[in-house]
Write a protein that holds these residues in place. Structure first.
Motif: not given
Length: 119
Positions: A59-70
């Motif tokens: 879950l953290l890995a998916e969240y970090q990818r999305a946050r990095h993009q935004t």
């Protein structure tokens, strides 16, 4: 045995809140330790169970990818509007920026003064 999921040192409050919401929405049984005032202990998010740790890391890995993009998109938009860099800082906080520059010059002057007197 506890599993350390994420260090909380230098994590902005909004990101920590989003991670708490993510864990609660996905029913991850976690606990949190705050960073110390003096920067000795790092604080972070922890879980006890091995399976829970693996699920939380995904879950953290998916969240970090999305946050990095935004965050990257937001930075590029600010950069396109000219809101980043030293000139933008000078426009936003002129007194603080000039005071910092003056302090740098004073410190550099005192540091170089003994060498200038040698000649």
């Amino acid at each position: 045995m506890p599993h350390h999921l994420m260090n909380l040192r230098y994590v902005p409050d909004d990101e920590a809140d989003e991670i708490r919401d993510l864990f609660e929405a996905n029913h991850v049984r976690y606990y949190e330790t705050p960073p110390s005032r003096w920067g000795i202990s790092m604080g972070g998010f922890w879980v006890h169970d091995d399976d829970e740790a693996e699920r939380a890391r995904q879950l953290l890995a998916e969240y970090q990818r999305a946050r990095h993009q935004t965050q990257r998109e937001a930075f590029l938009e600010q950069q396109a509007r000219g809101e980043t860099g030293p000139w933008a800082l000078l426009r936003r906080h002129p007194l603080r920026t000039l005071a910092a520059c003056l302090a740098i010059l004073v410190i550099a002057g005192f540091s170089l003064l003994p060498f200038l007197r040698l000649g």
